[in-house]
Design a protein around this motif. Structure first.
Motif, mmCIF file in Angstrom:
data_model
loop_
_atom_site.group_PDB
_atom_site.id
_atom_site.type_symbol
_atom_site.label_atom_id
_atom_site.label_comp_id
_atom_site.label_asym_id
_atom_site.label_seq_id
_atom_site.Cartn_x
_atom_site.Cartn_y
_atom_site.Cartn_z
ATOM 1 N N MET A 1 0.834 -1.165 0.000
ATOM 2 C CA MET A 1 0.000 0.000 0.000
ATOM 3 C C MET A 1 0.886 1.238 0.000
ATOM 4 S SD MET A 1 -3.431 -0.152 2.241
ATOM 5 C CE MET A 1 -3.700 -1.902 2.103
ATOM 6 N N LYS A 2 0.623 2.097 -0.973
ATOM 7 C CA LYS A 2 1.491 3.261 -1.112
ATOM 8 C C LYS A 2 0.729 4.586 -1.091
ATOM 9 C CE LYS A 2 4.734 0.625 -3.831
ATOM 10 N NZ LYS A 2 5.324 0.408 -5.128
ATOM 11 N N SER A 3 -0.576 4.539 -1.317
ATOM 12 C CA SER A 3 -1.334 5.786 -1.389
ATOM 13 C C SER A 3 -2.779 5.570 -0.968
ATOM 14 C CB SER A 3 -1.299 6.332 -2.815
ATOM 15 O OG SER A 3 -2.053 5.483 -3.665
ATOM 16 N N MET A 4 -3.488 6.671 -0.834
ATOM 17 C CA MET A 4 -4.904 6.604 -0.470
ATOM 18 C C MET A 4 -5.702 5.860 -1.540
ATOM 19 S SD MET A 4 -5.405 7.829 2.496
ATOM 20 C CE MET A 4 -7.177 7.857 2.440
ATOM 21 N N ILE A 5 -5.280 5.962 -2.785
ATOM 22 C CA ILE A 5 -5.981 5.259 -3.861
ATOM 23 C C ILE A 5 -5.939 3.754 -3.627
ATOM 24 C CG2 ILE A 5 -5.925 4.729 -6.339
ATOM 25 C CD1 ILE A 5 -4.977 7.660 -6.727
ATOM 26 N N ASP A 6 -4.813 3.256 -3.135
ATOM 27 C CA ASP A 6 -4.702 1.829 -2.809
ATOM 28 C C ASP A 6 -5.709 1.437 -1.724
ATOM 29 O OD1 ASP A 6 -2.615 1.521 -4.634
ATOM 30 O OD2 ASP A 6 -1.089 1.908 -3.117
ATOM 31 N N ILE A 7 -5.916 2.319 -0.767
ATOM 32 C CA ILE A 7 -6.879 2.041 0.305
ATOM 33 C C ILE A 7 -8.296 2.037 -0.243
ATOM 34 C CG2 ILE A 7 -7.824 2.846 2.504
ATOM 35 C CD1 ILE A 7 -4.992 3.960 3.095
ATOM 36 N N TYR A 8 -8.624 3.034 -1.076
ATOM 37 C CA TYR A 8 -9.955 3.062 -1.713
ATOM 38 C C TYR A 8 -10.188 1.775 -2.506
ATOM 39 C CZ TYR A 8 -10.750 8.036 -0.693
ATOM 40 O OH TYR A 8 -10.956 9.231 -0.065
ATOM 41 N N ASP A 9 -9.185 1.371 -3.266
ATOM 42 C CA ASP A 9 -9.313 0.153 -4.080
ATOM 43 C C ASP A 9 -9.500 -1.088 -3.210
ATOM 44 O OD1 ASP A 9 -9.096 1.638 -6.400
ATOM 45 O OD2 ASP A 9 -6.964 1.195 -6.696
ATOM 46 N N LEU A 10 -8.759 -1.160 -2.120
ATOM 47 C CA LEU A 10 -8.890 -2.296 -1.211
ATOM 48 C C LEU A 10 -10.308 -2.363 -0.640
ATOM 49 C CD1 LEU A 10 -7.535 -4.597 0.491
ATOM 50 C CD2 LEU A 10 -7.224 -2.844 2.239
ATOM 51 N N LEU A 11 -10.805 -1.224 -0.194
ATOM 52 C CA LEU A 11 -12.152 -1.208 0.374
ATOM 53 C C LEU A 11 -13.204 -1.566 -0.676
ATOM 54 C CD1 LEU A 11 -11.884 1.897 2.718
ATOM 55 C CD2 LEU A 11 -11.926 -0.506 3.376
ATOM 56 N N LYS A 12 -13.007 -1.113 -1.905
ATOM 57 C CA LYS A 12 -13.930 -1.458 -2.995
ATOM 58 C C LYS A 12 -13.973 -2.961 -3.232
ATOM 59 C CE LYS A 12 -13.562 2.748 -5.701
ATOM 60 N NZ LYS A 12 -13.093 3.302 -6.979
#
Length: 69
Positions: A1-12
């Protein structure tokens, strides 16, 4: 995980979409969801820690923006 986008994608991936028009509120909800995924043993410790770090950094940025308005 490197950015907030990675977190959004994980939650999706797990069917979680968070958008309340309140950036800080969104981050609090995201942190709760990440914590639940970790407790369910979906995330390993490294991803969990990195996600919390990124969320808290973003929250700090949002609070600074809010103060400068």
């Amino acid at each position: 995980m490197k950015s907030m986008i990675d977190i959004y994608d994980l939650l999706k991936e797990y069917g979680t979409f968070i958008y309340t028009r309140d950036p800080i509120g969104d981050l609090v909800l995201m942190e709760d969801e990440i914590r639940q995924l970790y407790q369910a043993q979906v995330l390993d410790i490294k991803d969990y820690q990195m996600a919390l770090l990124l969320i808290r950094q973003q929250e700090t940025k949002e609070r600074i923006k809010e103060q400068n308005r």
